[in-house]
Write a protein that holds these residues in place. Structure first.
Motif, short mmCIF file in Angstrom:
data_model
loop_
_atom_site.label_atom_id
_atom_site.label_comp_id
_atom_site.label_asym_id
_atom_site.label_seq_id
_atom_site.Cartn_x
_atom_site.Cartn_y
_atom_site.Cartn_z
N ALA A 208 0.82 -1.22 0.00
CA ALA A 208 0.00 0.00 0.00
C ALA A 208 0.85 1.26 0.00
O ALA A 208 1.83 1.37 0.76
CB ALA A 208 -0.93 0.00 1.21
N TRP A 209 0.47 2.20 -0.83
CA TRP A 209 1.08 3.53 -0.82
C TRP A 209 0.56 4.31 0.38
O TRP A 209 1.29 4.99 1.07
CB TRP A 209 0.74 4.23 -2.14
N HIS A 210 -0.75 4.18 0.63
CA HIS A 210 -1.34 4.73 1.85
C HIS A 210 -2.69 4.06 2.06
O HIS A 210 -3.17 3.28 1.22
CB HIS A 210 -1.48 6.26 1.77
N TYR A 211 -3.31 4.35 3.20
CA TYR A 211 -4.58 3.73 3.57
C TYR A 211 -5.67 4.79 3.73
O TYR A 211 -6.59 4.60 4.53
CB TYR A 211 -4.42 2.91 4.84
N GLY A 212 -5.57 5.87 2.99
CA GLY A 212 -6.62 6.87 2.98
C GLY A 212 -6.27 8.19 3.61
O GLY A 212 -6.90 9.21 3.31
N ASP A 213 -5.26 8.23 4.48
CA ASP A 213 -4.88 9.49 5.14
C ASP A 213 -3.36 9.53 5.27
O ASP A 213 -2.81 9.33 6.36
CB ASP A 213 -5.55 9.61 6.51
N PRO A 214 -2.65 9.79 4.17
CA PRO A 214 -1.18 9.70 4.20
C PRO A 214 -0.52 10.68 5.17
O PRO A 214 0.52 10.38 5.74
CB PRO A 214 -0.78 9.99 2.76
N THR A 215 -1.13 11.85 5.36
CA THR A 215 -0.52 12.82 6.28
C THR A 215 -0.58 12.32 7.72
O THR A 215 0.42 12.37 8.45
CB THR A 215 -1.24 14.18 6.17
N ALA A 216 -1.73 11.82 8.13
CA ALA A 216 -1.86 11.28 9.49
C ALA A 216 -0.97 10.05 9.67
O ALA A 216 -0.38 9.85 10.74
CB ALA A 216 -3.31 10.94 9.79
N GLU A 217 -0.88 9.22 8.64
CA GLU A 217 -0.03 8.03 8.71
C GLU A 217 1.43 8.43 8.91
O GLU A 217 2.16 7.84 9.71
CB GLU A 217 -0.18 7.21 7.44
N GLN A 218 1.84 9.46 8.20
CA GLN A 218 3.23 9.91 8.29
C GLN A 218 3.53 10.50 9.66
O GLN A 218 4.59 10.24 10.24
CB GLN A 218 3.49 10.95 7.20
N ARG A 219 2.61 11.26 10.19
CA ARG A 219 2.81 11.83 11.53
C ARG A 219 2.88 10.74 12.58
O ARG A 219 3.71 10.79 13.50
CB ARG A 219 1.67 12.81 11.84
N ALA A 220 2.01 9.73 12.44
CA ALA A 220 2.04 8.63 13.40
C ALA A 220 3.34 7.86 13.31
O ALA A 220 3.91 7.45 14.33
CB ALA A 220 0.84 7.71 13.14
N LEU A 221 3.83 7.65 12.10
CA LEU A 221 5.09 6.93 11.92
C LEU A 221 6.24 7.72 12.52
O LEU A 221 7.12 7.16 13.18
CB LEU A 221 5.33 6.67 10.43
N GLU A 222 6.25 9.03 12.34
CA GLU A 222 7.32 9.86 12.89
C GLU A 222 7.27 9.88 14.41
O GLU A 222 8.31 9.95 15.07
CB GLU A 222 7.22 11.28 12.33
N ARG A 223 6.08 9.79 14.99
CA ARG A 223 5.94 9.77 16.45
C ARG A 223 6.30 8.41 17.04
O ARG A 223 6.43 8.28 18.25
CB ARG A 223 4.49 10.10 16.85
N GLY A 224 6.41 7.39 16.20
CA GLY A 224 6.68 6.06 16.70
C GLY A 224 5.44 5.25 16.97
O GLY A 224 5.52 4.23 17.68
N GLY A 225 4.30 5.66 16.40
CA GLY A 225 3.06 4.97 16.66
C GLY A 225 2.45 4.30 15.45
O GLY A 225 1.23 4.10 15.40
#
Length: 369
Positions: free
Chosen positions: A24-41
């Motif tokens: 998957a490139w993303h699951y519908g909300d790439p910005t939120a996914e990226q922020r969560a990944l950067e936070r470690g979540g």
């Protein structure tokens, strides 16, 4: 054969393309996914990666003799990375390496796995090693965790980037100053038939599922080179600052060593990696392979590109060493050229290797990092 991850059946999943096709490139909300990944979540399905195993009592000494990194003292659960170079020092394979005490695991791009196995088999000679393409048996999950596997955990590769390893050297910023210092990352191996269960377990623990849009944007911001994108038939490790983590300069002979030593002693690779901060006002995003121009001449190509949740559109590009570090760049794009500010990764002409240029893009009107 075309691969398609079972996780792509998830509602809202948008399939990746190019080097990240199959997940998957993303699951519908790439910005939120990226922020969560950067936070470690969050975590990322990277099951399109290739997995090769090497077992047998001679495995570490043999791999040490044919690749660029010192592997003789690699202990159980220790991680490193190494390169397979051509006789002329060009990068042919980049391998994420972890040993479990009995088997050495090599993680790489799926498209390069068969070629890697064929080459390793040719180099085996009388060594007591067994080489297996384990891609069909094992899947990879990416996690923003800066730790090796603990006892009882699955085989895990911890990304050493950008920590300069013993025997390596840097062309760019110090380890502490490097933007990659803020990017913890590891790859966890799970049985392929258990991939959906591993995904469900992480979600039950509160982690969010993210796509490769998120992981690639953070990789680009960390100046982290990737085999499938930054490497072409002319690439030598110095151009990508890969002497930090993948090359040992004093370990002894291996294929391509003469070029590594010669270019290092000269102090200047023929090309250099830059991070480009792209002008986002026109909402244009260049393709991988887009030409990079300085003034009226072509100086390089874009190798990776993404929209970062804070930095906006960013890219990695490989340009000629002689490209001035204080000029505006222009990146070709369908619909019009895009201005780009450079952030120096590998110094160019007139910049000391030991004292690299200050960070920050230099193109006028662009927001520095």
């Amino acid at each position: 054969m075309t691969y398609s991850s079972p996780v792509l059946s998830r509602h809202g999943a948008v399939a990746g393309a190019g080097v990240d096709a199959g997940v998957a490139w993303h699951y519908g909300d790439p910005t939120a996914e990226q922020r969560a990944l950067e936070r470690g979540g969050a975590f990322v399905d990277l099951s399109h990666h290739g997995v090769v195993t090497v077992s047998g009592p001679d495995r570490l000494g043999w791999l040490n003799s044919i690749t660029s990194q010192l592997l003789l003292d690699l202990g159980p659960r220790d991680s490193t990375e190494t390169l397979v170079l051509s006789p002329h020092g060009h990068v042919e394979h980049a391998l994420s390496v972890v040993d479990d005490g009995e088997t050495t695991w090599l993680l790489t791009e799926r498209s390069k796995t068969a070629e890697l196995v064929t080459w390793l088999e040719r180099m085996k000679f009388m060594m007591r090693v067994e080489i297996t393409d384990a891609t069909d048996a094992w899947a990879v999950i990416g996690e923003p965790v800066d730790a090796e596997a603990a006892d009882g955990e699955p085989v895990t590769w911890r990304d050493p980037w950008p920590r300069t390893r013993e025997g390596g050297t840097r062309y760019g910023l110090t380890d502490a100053e490097h933007p990659g210092a803020d990017r913890p990352w590891r790859l966890v191996l799970v049985p392929r038939e258990s991939l959906l269960e591993a995904v469900a377990a992480r979600e039950a623990a509160g982690w969010r599922l993210a796509g490769t849009w998120a992981s690639e944007a953070l990789r680009i911001a960390a100046w982290r080179p990737r085999l499938a994108t930054e490497v072409d038939h002319k690439t030598i490790p110095h151009e990508l600052d890969w002497l930090r983590t993948a090359v040992h300069l004093h370990k002894g002979c291996y294929r391509g060593q003469e070029t590594v030593a010669r270019v290092h002693n000269m102090g200047r690779p023929p090309r250099r990696l830059v991070m480009a901060h792209l002008d986002g006002s026109g909402h244009l995003l260049p393709e991988i392979g887009a030409l990079v121009e300085a003034g009226d001449r072509s100086v390089g190509v874009v190798t990776s590109v993404a929209r970062h949740h804070e930095l906006g559109p960013v890219a990695l590009a490989v340009v000629k060493r002689s490209t001035p570090t204080d000029v505006d760049l222009l990146v070709s794009c369908e619909g019009g050229d895009v201005a780009a500010g450079q952030e120096v990764v590998v110094p160019g002409e007139g910049v000391s290797v030991d004292r690299p240029a200050a960070r920050g893009p230099v193109a006028r009107g662009l927001t520095p990092r």
